[in-house]
Design an enzyme around this catalytic site. Sequence first.
Site, short mmCIF file in Angstrom:
data_model
loop_
_atom_site.label_atom_id
_atom_site.label_comp_id
_atom_site.label_asym_id
_atom_site.label_seq_id
_atom_site.Cartn_x
_atom_site.Cartn_y
_atom_site.Cartn_z
N ASP A 75 -46.73 92.46 27.62
CA ASP A 75 -46.87 90.98 27.44
C ASP A 75 -46.24 90.36 28.91
OD1 ASP A 75 -44.49 91.64 26.90
OD2 ASP A 75 -44.34 91.15 24.97
N ASN A 144 -37.79 89.02 14.32
CA ASN A 144 -38.94 88.38 13.43
C ASN A 144 -40.08 89.22 13.09
OD1 ASN A 144 -40.31 88.45 15.94
ND2 ASN A 144 -40.55 86.30 15.95
N HIS A 146 -41.93 90.83 15.55
CA HIS A 146 -43.17 90.63 16.43
C HIS A 146 -43.03 92.17 17.06
CE1 HIS A 146 -40.61 88.80 20.16
NE2 HIS A 146 -40.32 90.14 19.98
N GLU A 151 -46.33 87.28 17.32
CA GLU A 151 -45.56 86.38 16.46
C GLU A 151 -45.94 86.51 15.02
OE1 GLU A 151 -43.00 86.28 17.94
OE2 GLU A 151 -42.79 85.03 19.82
P1 PGA Z 1 -35.41 93.50 22.45
O1 PGA Z 1 -36.53 93.64 21.49
O2 PGA Z 1 -35.91 92.21 23.13
O3 PGA Z 1 -34.11 93.66 21.99
O4 PGA Z 1 -35.53 94.67 23.50
C1 PGA Z 1 -37.80 93.90 21.43
C2 PGA Z 1 -38.82 92.80 21.31
O5 PGA Z 1 -38.05 91.71 20.81
O6 PGA Z 1 -39.92 93.18 21.34
#
Ligand code: PGA
Length: 249
Positions: A75, A144, A146, A151
Amino acid sequence: MRPLVDASIPTYVFDDRAELARTLADEVLMLLVRPQEAVLGLATGSTPIDTYREFARRRRESGLSFAGATTFNLDEFVGLGADHAQSFRRWTRESLFRHVDFDPARTHFPDVDAHDLDAASREYEAAIRAAGGLDLQILGIGRNGHIGFNEPGSERDSRTRIVDLHPWTRADAAKSFGSLERVPLRAMTMGVATILDARRLRVVALGMAKAEVVRETLRTPQSSALPSTWLRDHADVRLYLDRDAASCL
Ligand code: PGA
């Protein structure tokens, strides 16, 4: 490392984060010795960093080569230049590609600078297919639920596309951006279906902040309200946790 019994995703809890990183690195590196070239899906950030450091260590100490591998980043934020300090392109270059010998011609990033972002999303999906699909995707889970930037509300059949970032995602990113206002509103992400098409999924969650979402991922009914629950449908998925992330199980 201890396996969790009867989990809806094969789950392994590590007392030692370094052991977790070594285990995941071993699995990735097994792919590199196969005659076919490995196609890796790369997450970014604090969750996979120890595993990438482990790649660098193996490169340094054993001369292991990554030159035959192909990579696709999971992403990217929309609206940041490629050299912006918080762009995932820059993070991946500095945290991973600088230390191991991936062939730049075989590394791929979501083209968030494209004039037509929808067309660029379709092209990213096509490029993954043209490479033969992902052999292994490294993934984190957001608080959340994701996966990538899929999301809450992301459908199981979603593909690479532009998404609006969830308030929690932006709040979590605000610290590294310096303020909430600086965090982009949108991102390009591989879709849930794109991720589930990978032949292997290795999902990592670290720290107390992930303990509740880990519990929900394994135990609540599957739904797009918590996209990480779709991981349970995959035939070759493993969840790697540290003790804190496993503390609600
Ligand atoms: P992080 O979590 O940002 O704590 O590494 C992974 C994510 O939000 O995909």
